[in-house]
Design a protein around this motif. Structure first.
Motif, short mmCIF file in Angstrom:
data_model
loop_
_atom_site.label_atom_id
_atom_site.label_comp_id
_atom_site.label_asym_id
_atom_site.label_seq_id
_atom_site.Cartn_x
_atom_site.Cartn_y
_atom_site.Cartn_z
N THR A 167 -80.90 39.03 72.55
CA THR A 167 -81.47 38.82 71.22
C THR A 167 -80.90 37.52 70.66
O THR A 167 -79.86 37.03 71.14
CB THR A 167 -81.11 39.98 70.27
N PRO A 168 -81.52 36.98 69.62
CA PRO A 168 -80.98 35.77 69.00
C PRO A 168 -79.58 35.98 68.40
O PRO A 168 -78.87 35.01 68.15
CB PRO A 168 -82.00 35.44 67.91
N GLU A 169 -79.19 37.21 68.19
CA GLU A 169 -77.86 37.50 67.67
C GLU A 169 -76.79 37.42 68.77
O GLU A 169 -75.61 37.32 68.48
CB GLU A 169 -77.82 38.88 67.02
N ASP A 170 -77.21 37.47 70.03
CA ASP A 170 -76.27 37.35 71.14
C ASP A 170 -75.76 35.91 71.20
O ASP A 170 -76.40 34.98 70.69
CB ASP A 170 -76.95 37.70 72.47
N PRO A 171 -74.61 35.69 71.86
CA PRO A 171 -74.11 34.32 72.01
C PRO A 171 -75.14 33.43 72.72
O PRO A 171 -75.86 33.89 73.61
CB PRO A 171 -72.85 34.48 72.86
N VAL A 172 -75.20 32.19 72.31
CA VAL A 172 -76.18 31.24 72.84
C VAL A 172 -76.06 31.11 74.36
O VAL A 172 -77.07 30.92 75.04
CB VAL A 172 -76.01 29.86 72.16
N ASP A 173 -74.87 31.23 74.89
CA ASP A 173 -74.70 31.06 76.33
C ASP A 173 -75.36 32.18 77.13
O ASP A 173 -75.51 32.07 78.35
CB ASP A 173 -73.23 30.93 76.71
N ARG A 174 -75.85 33.21 76.46
CA ARG A 174 -76.57 34.30 77.15
C ARG A 174 -78.09 34.15 77.03
O ARG A 174 -78.83 34.89 77.66
CB ARG A 174 -76.13 35.65 76.58
N TRP A 175 -78.56 33.21 76.20
CA TRP A 175 -80.00 33.06 75.96
C TRP A 175 -80.76 32.57 77.17
O TRP A 175 -81.90 32.95 77.37
CB TRP A 175 -80.26 32.09 74.82
N GLY A 214 -85.64 28.43 63.85
CA GLY A 214 -85.40 27.66 62.65
C GLY A 214 -84.03 27.00 62.68
O GLY A 214 -83.34 27.00 63.70
N VAL A 215 -83.66 26.45 61.55
CA VAL A 215 -82.43 25.67 61.44
C VAL A 215 -81.21 26.47 61.90
O VAL A 215 -80.35 25.94 62.60
CB VAL A 215 -82.25 25.17 59.99
N ASP A 216 -81.12 27.73 61.52
CA ASP A 216 -79.96 28.54 61.91
C ASP A 216 -79.87 28.69 63.43
O ASP A 216 -78.78 28.65 64.00
CB ASP A 216 -80.00 29.91 61.25
N ASP A 217 -81.01 28.83 64.09
CA ASP A 217 -81.03 28.97 65.55
C ASP A 217 -80.64 27.66 66.21
O ASP A 217 -79.88 27.63 67.17
CB ASP A 217 -82.43 29.40 66.02
N ILE A 227 -77.28 26.36 68.77
CA ILE A 227 -77.39 25.58 70.01
C ILE A 227 -76.56 24.31 69.90
O ILE A 227 -75.80 23.96 70.83
CB ILE A 227 -78.87 25.23 70.31
N ILE A 228 -76.67 23.62 68.79
CA ILE A 228 -75.93 22.37 68.60
C ILE A 228 -74.43 22.60 68.67
O ILE A 228 -73.71 21.83 69.31
CB ILE A 228 -76.36 21.69 67.28
N LEU A 229 -73.95 23.66 68.04
CA LEU A 229 -72.52 23.95 68.10
C LEU A 229 -72.07 24.21 69.53
O LEU A 229 -71.00 23.75 69.95
CB LEU A 229 -72.18 25.14 67.20
N ALA A 230 -72.88 24.92 70.29
CA ALA A 230 -72.53 25.22 71.68
C ALA A 230 -72.50 23.96 72.54
O ALA A 230 -71.61 23.81 73.38
CB ALA A 230 -73.50 26.24 72.26
N ILE A 231 -73.43 23.05 72.33
CA ILE A 231 -73.44 21.84 73.17
C ILE A 231 -72.35 20.86 72.75
O ILE A 231 -71.89 20.07 73.56
CB ILE A 231 -74.81 21.15 73.24
N ARG A 232 -71.92 20.92 71.49
CA ARG A 232 -70.80 20.07 71.08
C ARG A 232 -69.51 20.51 71.78
O ARG A 232 -68.67 19.69 72.10
CB ARG A 232 -70.61 20.12 69.57
N VAL A 233 -69.38 21.81 72.00
CA VAL A 233 -68.19 22.33 72.68
C VAL A 233 -68.20 21.95 74.16
O VAL A 233 -67.18 21.58 74.72
CB VAL A 233 -68.12 23.87 72.52
N VAL A 272 -74.99 25.85 78.67
CA VAL A 272 -75.92 25.85 77.54
C VAL A 272 -76.68 24.53 77.50
O VAL A 272 -77.88 24.50 77.29
CB VAL A 272 -75.18 26.11 76.21
N ALA A 273 -75.96 23.44 77.73
CA ALA A 273 -76.61 22.12 77.75
C ALA A 273 -77.64 22.05 78.88
O ALA A 273 -78.73 21.49 78.70
CB ALA A 273 -75.57 21.02 77.89
N ALA A 274 -77.31 22.62 80.02
CA ALA A 274 -78.25 22.62 81.15
C ALA A 274 -79.50 23.44 80.81
O ALA A 274 -80.63 23.03 81.09
CB ALA A 274 -77.58 23.16 82.41
N ASP A 275 -79.29 24.62 80.18
CA ASP A 275 -80.43 25.43 79.76
C ASP A 275 -81.27 24.69 78.73
O ASP A 275 -82.50 24.74 78.75
CB ASP A 275 -79.96 26.77 79.17
#
Length: 145
Positions: A11-19, A32-35, A39-45, A51-54
């Motif tokens: 679900t969108p509530e799961d961590p982005v790395d599982r999407w 939307g912006v929250d979603d 993603i942006i926070l995950a790729i900055r890390v 996540v960046a590859a996905d």
């Protein structure tokens, strides 16, 4: 309307790395912006992580050009070196002064050709120079108000 994934076990509530790429694609096209922020926070890390590859895979298939461009820019920004970020910041600050390179160079105490070498990335500017350009921009904005 909140983002919902179709045919995915996450679900969108799961961590982005599982999407996965499919979840990323849904977020790009229907989110939307929250979603996008997640993603942006995950790729900055981890700018070259899973996540960046996905995200790269999803960007190839995305239909929403606006949100895809936003996320593509965020990915490119996350992958910049510190030196590239300094040059990009200097370029933005110089642009915001709304001055010619010659006029800006004179205001910060350098030559137009030297300023151009900083803006092109041929020479790394000092932190003091970047701050002088920022100060010129602040002064110019206060003069216009």
């Amino acid at each position: 309307m909140a983002l919902r994934f179709r045919n995915l076990e996450v679900t969108p509530e799961d961590p982005v790395d599982r999407w996965g790429a499919e979840g990323m694609l849904a977020a790009i096209d229907r989110g939307g912006v929250d979603d996008w922020r997640k993603i942006i926070l995950a790729i900055r890390v981890a700018p070259y992580g899973p996540v960046a590859a996905d995200l790269e895979e999803a960007l190839e298939l995305a239909e929403s050009r606006g949100s895809a461009q936003l996320l593509r820019s965020a990915l490119e920004g996350a992958r910049q070196t510190p030196e590239q970020r300094v040059i990009e910041r200097l370029r933005m600050l110089a642009f915001e002064t709304d001055m010619s390179q010659g006029d800006l160079a004179a205001r910060i105490g350098t030559s137009r050709t030297r300023l151009n070498s900083y803006l092109s990335g041929a020479v790394m500017p000092s932190a003091a120079l970047v701050e002088r350009v920022a100060e010129v921009g602040r002064t110019r904005r206060s003069e216009l108000v």
